[in-house]
Design an enzyme around this catalytic site. Sequence first.
Site, mmCIF file in Angstrom:
data_model
loop_
_atom_site.group_PDB
_atom_site.id
_atom_site.type_symbol
_atom_site.label_atom_id
_atom_site.label_comp_id
_atom_site.label_asym_id
_atom_site.label_seq_id
_atom_site.Cartn_x
_atom_site.Cartn_y
_atom_site.Cartn_z
ATOM 1 N NE ARG A 48 18.566 -5.149 6.381
ATOM 2 C CZ ARG A 48 18.304 -4.012 5.759
ATOM 3 N NH1 ARG A 48 18.998 -2.947 6.017
ATOM 4 N NH2 ARG A 48 17.339 -3.922 4.853
ATOM 5 C CE LYS B 115 5.853 -6.777 -12.101
ATOM 6 N NZ LYS B 115 4.784 -6.246 -11.245
ATOM 7 C CG ASP C 281 4.804 -12.471 -15.689
ATOM 8 O OD1 ASP C 281 3.691 -12.667 -15.160
ATOM 9 O OD2 ASP C 281 5.024 -11.537 -16.460
ATOM 10 C CG HIS C 282 1.810 -13.382 -10.220
ATOM 11 N ND1 HIS C 282 2.192 -12.078 -10.394
ATOM 12 C CD2 HIS C 282 0.465 -13.344 -10.009
ATOM 13 C CE1 HIS C 282 1.133 -11.288 -10.282
ATOM 14 N NE2 HIS C 282 0.067 -12.028 -10.054
ATOM 15 C CE LYS D 190 -2.905 -14.023 -12.315
ATOM 16 N NZ LYS D 190 -3.562 -13.846 -11.018
ATOM 17 C CG ASP E 199 3.007 -2.766 -11.360
ATOM 18 O OD1 ASP E 199 3.871 -3.412 -10.736
ATOM 19 O OD2 ASP E 199 1.789 -2.801 -11.082
ATOM 20 C CG HIS F 166 1.704 -9.333 -14.933
ATOM 21 N ND1 HIS F 166 2.676 -10.234 -14.556
ATOM 22 C CD2 HIS F 166 1.491 -8.559 -13.849
ATOM 23 C CE1 HIS F 166 3.020 -10.001 -13.297
ATOM 24 N NE2 HIS F 166 2.325 -8.989 -12.849
#
Length: 478
Positions: free
Chosen positions: A46, A143, A172-173, A177, A230, A235
């Site tokens: 924005r 997420k 989902d990082h 990994k 969270d 995770h």
Amino acid sequence: IPVDPFDLVIFGGTGDLARRKILPGLFRRFCGGQMPPEARIIGAARSDMDDAGFRQMVAESIHEFGDKRHPHEDQLPAFLERVSYETVDATGDGGWTALKARLRPGTVRAFYFSVGPSLFGDLAERLRGFGLADDDSRVVVEKPFGHDLKSARALNATLARHFSEQQIYRIDHYLGKETVQNLMAVRFGNMLFEPLWNAQYVDHIQITVAETVGVGGRGGYYDKSGAMRDMVQNHLMQLLCLIAMEPPARFEPDSVRDEKLKVIRALDPVDWHHIVRGQYAPDGDTPGYRHDVEDPRSRTESFVALKCHVSNWRWAGTPFYLRTGKKLRARTSEIAVVFKDAPHSIFGADAGRHRNVLSIRLQPNEGITLGVTIKEPGPGGMRLVDVPLDMTFADALGPDVEDVPDAYERLIMDVIRGNQTLFMRGDEVEAAWAWTDPIIEGWIARNEVPKPYDVGSSGPDDSLMLMHKDGRKWREIR
Ligand code: BG6
């Protein structure tokens, strides 16, 4: 191997995630030769900003959050040439035609929704309505993917109105990994482990994701989520799936995701005696959780430990212990597969009791260690000691380990390649919420207050008891 040329639009391009992870990650891939010279990155948000202003912001983000050991300053100007910006109104018509004019035909198109989920619907609708996205375009979403089953279903339905499941990349990082993928290589690339990978030989499995950071500047978001939403719902559950799943027929998106989904569906509801919630307490001058989120009565948990069961043929009777928390003793993420005792000790009681533990360390010092029992060297008779068979990646791979892409870099390149293997499917996310919702509802119904724990500790004492009651022990957080 370079990916195909692409146009990547980052909505929320001036936001925290873009500055911390996405843009520095893309720069690393550019320096690593994986991002082709024809690729373009377009920030969209924005804020009123021009290309030059955005480039300056990108350069600053890279200086602040990029790779300090390999800054590659000389390559920065060439990278910035590929970066531009368009002011776009996600909920109105402003800027969409101009943004469309920046996209090139015949190039892979990806749209990264690095914005709150309340904007997903607006963005998806306008991408289609203004003709920016077609049936080959990809959308990447972050997420939190909903805050319960109902909202996750609604989000999936909103996206499904505009895009097919094959076009949607839910990040989902943790799946990006390096060690997480290595876990699959270890399990399915070796003959050694798979025959033992079941309730007959495995006593229990521990998954710990411990952080030293608190909620930082994210108190507003975090206090509405807590550790369960969270970290555990996404995770930790993804890690559990990869550990517990059956061998997929192929390392391909739906083969892998079908197997993960089966694990989530096989999870028993968690007995509330088997869950410990914690909240970090103030300590002298150090403020506690409630101060950090500016709510003196907050009952949100910054720590969860729980015991659960995967009720299927392979795992019947083997508990899985999960724990995660903020402001703990050390930053460690580790999965430990603890094998059973040898059935009979031929060395007698004095030799000690020893168990094999396969430890998969996600961070720091990524690597895999297998604890094996040997004779203590020297003349002391037949005494046994545990020694690690260590495969720390930095040692095994040498200096090249520096070039291993971090989670975000790898996942963004996978989007461009069109490979969904390391992304969550809509039904997986819904199944995960279906499992965590009753836990959270139970806390509310019982009016439960989280147990306080000291900053720098291993969490509330009750979490230690969760293991002690079963005659087991958490591995140390260090
Ligand atoms: C995020 C959570 O998904 O993961 C954060 O929202 C958490 O609260 C972070 O700190 C941990 O990620 P990592 O990669 O640092 O272990």
